[in-house]
Write a protein that holds these residues in place. Structure first.
Motif, PDB file in Angstrom:
ATOM      1  N   THR A  50       0.821  -1.212   0.000  1.00  0.00           N
ATOM      2  CA  THR A  50       0.000   0.000   0.000  1.00  0.00           C
ATOM      3  C   THR A  50       0.853   1.258   0.000  1.00  0.00           C
ATOM      4  N   PHE A  51       1.943   1.240   0.755  1.00  0.00           N
ATOM      5  CA  PHE A  51       2.736   2.478   0.884  1.00  0.00           C
ATOM      6  C   PHE A  51       3.395   2.894  -0.431  1.00  0.00           C
ATOM      7  N   ALA A  52       3.448   1.981  -1.422  1.00  0.00           N
ATOM      8  CA  ALA A  52       4.010   2.350  -2.727  1.00  0.00           C
ATOM      9  C   ALA A  52       3.160   3.402  -3.425  1.00  0.00           C
ATOM     10  N   ASN A  53       1.904   3.561  -2.977  1.00  0.00           N
ATOM     11  CA  ASN A  53       1.005   4.555  -3.581  1.00  0.00           C
ATOM     12  C   ASN A  53       1.320   5.982  -3.155  1.00  0.00           C
ATOM     13  N   PHE A  54       2.028   6.139  -2.039  1.00  0.00           N
ATOM     14  CA  PHE A  54       2.271   7.502  -1.550  1.00  0.00           C
ATOM     15  C   PHE A  54       3.658   7.703  -0.940  1.00  0.00           C
ATOM     16  N   CYS A  55       4.494   6.675  -0.951  1.00  0.00           N
ATOM     17  CA  CYS A  55       5.873   6.801  -0.472  1.00  0.00           C
ATOM     18  C   CYS A  55       6.845   6.501  -1.613  1.00  0.00           C
ATOM     19  N   GLN A  56       7.956   7.179  -1.629  1.00  0.00           N
ATOM     20  CA  GLN A  56       9.014   6.835  -2.575  1.00  0.00           C
ATOM     21  C   GLN A  56       9.852   5.709  -1.962  1.00  0.00           C
ATOM     22  N   ILE A  57       9.940   4.586  -2.664  1.00  0.00           N
ATOM     23  CA  ILE A  57      10.718   3.454  -2.171  1.00  0.00           C
ATOM     24  C   ILE A  57      12.164   3.611  -2.615  1.00  0.00           C
ATOM     25  N   VAL A  58      13.077   3.578  -1.660  1.00  0.00           N
ATOM     26  CA  VAL A  58      14.497   3.778  -1.919  1.00  0.00           C
ATOM     27  C   VAL A  58      15.284   2.658  -1.245  1.00  0.00           C
ATOM     28  N   PRO A  59      16.549   2.461  -1.604  1.00  0.00           N
ATOM     29  CA  PRO A  59      17.374   1.472  -0.907  1.00  0.00           C
ATOM     30  C   PRO A  59      17.466   1.818   0.583  1.00  0.00           C
ATOM     31  N   PRO A  60      17.582   0.809   1.453  1.00  0.00           N
ATOM     32  CA  PRO A  60      17.627   1.069   2.904  1.00  0.00           C
ATOM     33  C   PRO A  60      18.677   2.104   3.320  1.00  0.00           C
ATOM     34  N   ASN A  61      19.821   2.129   2.632  1.00  0.00           N
ATOM     35  CA  ASN A  61      20.879   3.066   3.025  1.00  0.00           C
ATOM     36  C   ASN A  61      20.595   4.510   2.606  1.00  0.00           C
ATOM     37  N   ARG A  62      19.482   4.722   1.872  1.00  0.00           N
ATOM     38  CA  ARG A  62      19.110   6.087   1.476  1.00  0.00           C
ATOM     39  C   ARG A  62      17.910   6.621   2.262  1.00  0.00           C
ATOM     40  N   VAL A  63      17.419   5.819   3.212  1.00  0.00           N
ATOM     41  CA  VAL A  63      16.315   6.272   4.056  1.00  0.00           C
ATOM     42  C   VAL A  63      16.861   7.210   5.131  1.00  0.00           C
ATOM     43  N   PRO A  64      16.338   8.450   5.230  1.00  0.00           N
ATOM     44  CA  PRO A  64      16.818   9.365   6.277  1.00  0.00           C
ATOM     45  C   PRO A  64      16.465   8.835   7.660  1.00  0.00           C
ATOM     46  N   GLN A  65      17.464   8.747   8.549  1.00  0.00           N
ATOM     47  CA  GLN A  65      17.297   8.051   9.826  1.00  0.00           C
ATOM     48  C   GLN A  65      17.062   8.964  11.027  1.00  0.00           C
ATOM     49  N   GLY A  66      17.407  10.234  10.920  1.00  0.00           N
ATOM     50  CA  GLY A  66      17.312  11.096  12.097  1.00  0.00           C
ATOM     51  C   GLY A  66      18.354  10.717  13.134  1.00  0.00           C
ATOM     52  N   LYS A  67      19.600  10.680  12.691  1.00  0.00           N
ATOM     53  CA  LYS A  67      20.671  10.194  13.571  1.00  0.00           C
ATOM     54  C   LYS A  67      20.927  11.109  14.760  1.00  0.00           C
ATOM     55  N   THR A  68      20.837  12.409  14.534  1.00  0.00           N
ATOM     56  CA  THR A  68      20.994  13.361  15.640  1.00  0.00           C
ATOM     57  C   THR A  68      19.722  14.179  15.753  1.00  0.00           C
ATOM     58  N   LEU A  69      19.090  14.144  16.919  1.00  0.00           N
ATOM     59  CA  LEU A  69      17.775  14.790  17.094  1.00  0.00           C
ATOM     60  C   LEU A  69      17.958  16.238  17.556  1.00  0.00           C
ATOM     61  N   LYS A  70      18.374  17.087  16.613  1.00  0.00           N
ATOM     62  CA  LYS A  70      18.673  18.478  16.956  1.00  0.00           C
ATOM     63  C   LYS A  70      17.595  19.460  16.524  1.00  0.00           C
ATOM     64  N   ASN A  71      16.696  19.021  15.633  1.00  0.00           N
ATOM     65  CA  ASN A  71      15.665  19.939  15.143  1.00  0.00           C
ATOM     66  C   ASN A  71      14.435  19.144  14.716  1.00  0.00           C
ATOM     67  N   ASP A  72      13.393  19.859  14.272  1.00  0.00           N
ATOM     68  CA  ASP A  72      12.147  19.209  13.868  1.00  0.00           C
ATOM     69  C   ASP A  72      12.369  18.215  12.731  1.00  0.00           C
ATOM     70  N   LEU A  73      13.208  18.568  11.765  1.00  0.00           N
ATOM     71  CA  LEU A  73      13.422  17.713  10.608  1.00  0.00           C
ATOM     72  C   LEU A  73      14.061  16.383  11.007  1.00  0.00           C
ATOM     73  N   SER A  74      15.085  16.437  11.831  1.00  0.00           N
ATOM     74  CA  SER A  74      15.752  15.191  12.237  1.00  0.00           C
ATOM     75  C   SER A  74      14.821  14.327  13.080  1.00  0.00           C
ATOM     76  N   PHE A  75      14.010  14.969  13.927  1.00  0.00           N
ATOM     77  CA  PHE A  75      13.035  14.227  14.730  1.00  0.00           C
ATOM     78  C   PHE A  75      11.983  13.603  13.813  1.00  0.00           C
ATOM     79  N   ALA A  76      11.582  14.344  12.782  1.00  0.00           N
ATOM     80  CA  ALA A  76      10.602  13.834  11.828  1.00  0.00           C
ATOM     81  C   ALA A  76      11.151  12.633  11.063  1.00  0.00           C
TER      82      ALA A  76
END
Length: 279
Positions: A50-76
């Protein structure tokens, strides 16, 4: 009017939107006792998630992880990863009920209950995302979990690979995520920590269901109790199972609570499984 259980499951699995999938899953759970289990509908292959209808599927190493939670974007980024895992887990549970027929009624009840709780986890995480001005689908996602549900039509292997394999990883990673969020100073920190605690508690029961039905399958296959841990490990190796690097260590307490045996945990430390060797 007779409403057939497996046809409804396929509708939920094939839903085009997250809202539709969540609503259909909740309705199946609510009306479970009224549904027909005639087992007459064909088992159709699942081609796309289902998520293929509204998410862009990318290789696992290209998924943004939020490694450092310093702002809204990284938390998101972090919340989006969690939301995607929980959304994917809805399909894992629904498909575990859909793909296998002529099993005890309790088997289907267990996996529909799991699917309903995964919906709750997803909705909570999506709520946190929206509080930051983002939605599920705003960032790239991987399809690893969806691919895993397509790998086996043998119930014993399916239970070993997903509830006792892929999903049990969540028990290990959750404390790592909890500690990461706890160190942050973000305004929604408390709410996210509460959600992570709920997810861990309920995921323990989900993995416990996997352990219960793994034992059931072993009994049906006449696999002796003293051979079941070895059987579990052999199935994982057959499917080239390995732990992600995020698994710094096993959550021994949670895994034991979920019904893993000490022998299983010992065998899981086999280096052939590990990207990062749990101690």
């Amino acid at each position: 009017m007779i409403i057939e259980f497996f046809s409804l499951l396929y509708q939920a699995l094939s839903a085009k939107t997250s809202q539709e999938k969540c609503q259909l899953t909740q309705e199946i759970f609510k009306n479970f006792s009224k549904l027909d289990f005639s087992h007459q509908s064909d088992i159709k292959p699942l081609i796309n998630p289902t998520f293929a209808n509204f998410c862009q599927i990318v290789p696992p190493n290209r998924v943004p992880q939020g490694k450092t939670l310093k702002n809204d974007l990284s938390f998101a980024h972090l919340l989006h990863c969690i939301a995607h895992i929980e959304f994917s887990a809805i399909d894992l549970a629904l498909d575990c009920a859909y793909r296998f027929r002529n099993l005890p009624h309790h088997y289907y009840k267990d996996w529909i209950e799991v699917a309903k709780e995964e919906v709750h986890h997803f909705l909570l995480t999506q709520k946190h995302l929206k509080s930051l001005g983002f939605s599920y689908g705003d960032f790239g996602v991987h399809n690893t979990l969806f691919k895993s549900l397509q790998k086996s039509d043998i119930l014993l292997e399916r239970i070993a690979l997903i509830p006792k394999g892929m999903e049990a990883i969540g028990l290990d990673v959750n404390p790592f995520l909890y500690a990461k969020v706890q160190k942050s100073k973000h305004p929604i920190k408390t709410e996210v920590l509460e959600t992570l605690s709920l997810i861990l508690d309920e995921e323990i029961t989900h993995v416990a269901k996997g352990n219960l039905w793994f034992d059931y399958c072993c009994k049906e296959a006449k696999i002796p109790t003293n051979q079941r841990a070895k059987t579990y490990i052999e199935i994982l190796k057959k499917h080239h199972f390995s732990f992600p690097k995020a698994n710094k260590s096993f959550n021994q307490e949670a895994r034991l609570k979920a019904g893993f045996t000490k022998e299983e945990l010992k065998l899981l430390c086999d280096e052939s499984f590990l990207s990062s060797n749990p101690k």
